[in-house]
Design an enzyme around this catalytic site. Structure first.
Site, PDB file in Angstrom:
ATOM      1  N   GLY A   1      92.283  60.990  67.792  1.00  0.00           N
ATOM      2  CA  GLY A   1      93.202  60.666  66.704  1.00  0.00           C
ATOM      3  C   GLY A   1      94.259  59.638  67.057  1.00  0.00           C
ATOM      4  O   GLY A   1      95.293  59.560  66.389  1.00  0.00           O
ATOM      5  N   SER A   2      94.030  58.805  68.070  1.00  0.00           N
ATOM      6  CA  SER A   2      95.062  57.805  68.419  1.00  0.00           C
ATOM      7  C   SER A   2      95.243  56.797  67.291  1.00  0.00           C
ATOM      8  O   SER A   2      96.341  56.307  67.047  1.00  0.00           O
ATOM      9  CB  SER A   2      94.704  57.094  69.729  1.00  0.00           C
ATOM     10  OG  SER A   2      93.592  56.232  69.556  1.00  0.00           O
TER      11      SER A   2
ATOM     12  N   HIS B   1      85.498  49.963  63.340  1.00  0.00           N
ATOM     13  CA  HIS B   1      84.414  50.038  64.328  1.00  0.00           C
ATOM     14  C   HIS B   1      84.857  49.254  65.570  1.00  0.00           C
ATOM     15  O   HIS B   1      85.375  48.136  65.430  1.00  0.00           O
ATOM     16  CB  HIS B   1      83.118  49.460  63.744  1.00  0.00           C
ATOM     17  CG  HIS B   1      81.944  49.609  64.644  1.00  0.00           C
ATOM     18  ND1 HIS B   1      81.307  50.830  64.837  1.00  0.00           N
ATOM     19  CD2 HIS B   1      81.317  48.720  65.451  1.00  0.00           C
ATOM     20  CE1 HIS B   1      80.328  50.657  65.702  1.00  0.00           C
ATOM     21  NE2 HIS B   1      80.323  49.405  66.106  1.00  0.00           N
TER      22      HIS B   1
ATOM     23  N   LYS C   1      77.781  71.751  55.453  1.00  0.00           N
ATOM     24  CA  LYS C   1      77.493  72.306  54.119  1.00  0.00           C
ATOM     25  C   LYS C   1      78.514  71.817  53.089  1.00  0.00           C
ATOM     26  O   LYS C   1      78.168  71.353  52.020  1.00  0.00           O
ATOM     27  CB  LYS C   1      77.506  73.839  54.201  1.00  0.00           C
ATOM     28  CG  LYS C   1      77.002  74.487  52.897  1.00  0.00           C
ATOM     29  CD  LYS C   1      77.192  75.973  52.866  1.00  0.00           C
ATOM     30  CE  LYS C   1      77.004  76.541  51.468  1.00  0.00           C
ATOM     31  NZ  LYS C   1      77.723  75.726  50.439  1.00  0.00           N
TER      32      LYS C   1
ATOM     33  N   ASN D   1      86.712  51.900  57.174  1.00  0.00           N
ATOM     34  CA  ASN D   1      86.371  52.391  58.511  1.00  0.00           C
ATOM     35  C   ASN D   1      86.760  51.352  59.545  1.00  0.00           C
ATOM     36  O   ASN D   1      86.890  50.166  59.231  1.00  0.00           O
ATOM     37  CB  ASN D   1      84.852  52.653  58.594  1.00  0.00           C
ATOM     38  CG  ASN D   1      84.423  53.176  59.963  1.00  0.00           C
ATOM     39  OD1 ASN D   1      85.006  54.124  60.477  1.00  0.00           O
ATOM     40  ND2 ASN D   1      83.405  52.537  60.549  1.00  0.00           N
TER      41      ASN D   1
ATOM     42  N   ASP E   1      78.156  51.363  58.944  1.00  0.00           N
ATOM     43  CA  ASP E   1      78.740  50.093  59.422  1.00  0.00           C
ATOM     44  C   ASP E   1      78.250  48.860  58.684  1.00  0.00           C
ATOM     45  O   ASP E   1      78.236  47.761  59.247  1.00  0.00           O
ATOM     46  CB  ASP E   1      78.435  49.907  60.938  1.00  0.00           C
ATOM     47  CG  ASP E   1      79.017  51.048  61.750  1.00  0.00           C
ATOM     48  OD1 ASP E   1      78.409  51.393  62.785  1.00  0.00           O
ATOM     49  OD2 ASP E   1      80.049  51.600  61.335  1.00  0.00           O
TER      50      ASP E   1
HETATM   51  C1  GRF Z   1      88.009  54.253  67.801  1.00  0.00           C
HETATM   52  O1  GRF Z   1      87.611  53.495  68.923  1.00  0.00           O
HETATM   53  C2  GRF Z   1      87.360  53.704  66.546  1.00  0.00           C
HETATM   54  O2  GRF Z   1      87.052  52.323  66.627  1.00  0.00           O
HETATM   55  C3  GRF Z   1      86.076  54.475  66.464  1.00  0.00           C
HETATM   56  O3  GRF Z   1      86.379  55.768  66.939  1.00  0.00           O
HETATM   57  C4  GRF Z   1      87.470  55.670  67.869  1.00  0.00           C
HETATM   58  C5  GRF Z   1      88.504  56.685  67.449  1.00  0.00           C
HETATM   59  O4  GRF Z   1      89.464  56.808  68.444  1.00  0.00           O
HETATM   60  N1  GRF Z   1      85.564  54.492  65.112  1.00  0.00           N
HETATM   61  P1  GRF Z   1      90.747  57.767  68.137  1.00  0.00           P
HETATM   62  O5  GRF Z   1      90.204  59.148  67.839  1.00  0.00           O
HETATM   63  O6  GRF Z   1      91.457  57.174  66.967  1.00  0.00           O
HETATM   64  O7  GRF Z   1      91.540  57.712  69.409  1.00  0.00           O
END
Ligand code: GRF
Length: 187
Positions: free
Chosen positions: A12-13, A103, A59, A101, A144
């Site tokens: 969750g950073s 990536h 589910k 999203n 993606d």
């Molecule tokens: C990030 O590198 C993001 O690009 C990918 O998942 C990772 C999530 O990292 N989709 P965090 O949980 O937010 O630290």
């Protein structure tokens, strides 16, 4: 004030960077965090920040109840910040043009099923690429493949390890993701 709903499966950073960014400028707030992992670090962030959270399973994912629970928060955007499940069409159709999203690579390279986290950085380093980066994009029913919103790049030194690349990618994510969201909210 705009409401943001964040989906995450991991530490969750990125969620934390988004929460902190909007705490400072007051233009939005994360009103709900959704995770598919009861032990995910992002839920510790939710508890610390007193943000409501939902833990979903295969589910319930995409069912009407979940859609109604998300709608209750009237989200301007639904943000996937390290969420590992593919978004079902029910959710895509319930929130058209509102799901984004991030990536950790320059799509379309190194995207698709199974390309997440260290798998991406391992592949980029193995290919001896001179640069990598991040892609922030709209979500459609394919992994993606939605329209790109923003890409940011970083150079790769010849002796960089996947871990060092991951660190540089996270720096880009934490800087650009909140700012890309703010840009989208300003419409
Ligand atoms: C990030 O590198 C993001 O690009 C990918 O998942 C990772 C999530 O990292 N989709 P965090 O949980 O937010 O630290």
């Amino acid at each position: 004030m705009h409401s943001l709903v964040v989906f995450a499966s991991g530490a969750g950073s990125n969620a934390a960077a988004i929460i902190d960014h909007f705490k400072k400028n007051g233009k939005a707030r994360v009103s709900l965090i959704v995770s598919n992992k009861a032990e995910a670090g992002v839920l510790d962030i939710a508890k610390r920040e007193e943000i409501p959270f939902l833990i979903i399973d295969r589910k319930t994912f995409g069912e009407t109840m979940l859609i109604e629970q998300i709608n209750d928060h009237k989200p301007s955007l639904i943000i996937l910040a390290g969420f590992l499940w593919k978004i079902p069409e029910t959710l895509i159709h319930a929130f058209p043009g509102k799901i984004i999203n991030i990536h950790p690579a320059l799509l379309p390279s190194y995207g698709g099923k199974g390309m997440y986290g260290h798998y991406v950085h391992d592949a980029v380093i193995a290919a001896k690429d001179a640069e990598s980066g991040i892609t922030i994009h709209y979500v459609n029913e394919h992994y993606d493949e939605g329209n790109t919103i923003l890409q940011a790049r970083c150079t790769i030194a010849a002796n960089d390890t996947p871990a060092e690349l991951a660190k540089n990618i996270h720096k880009l994510e934490h800087f650009y993701f909140p700012r890309a969201i703010e840009f989208l909210l300003e419409g």
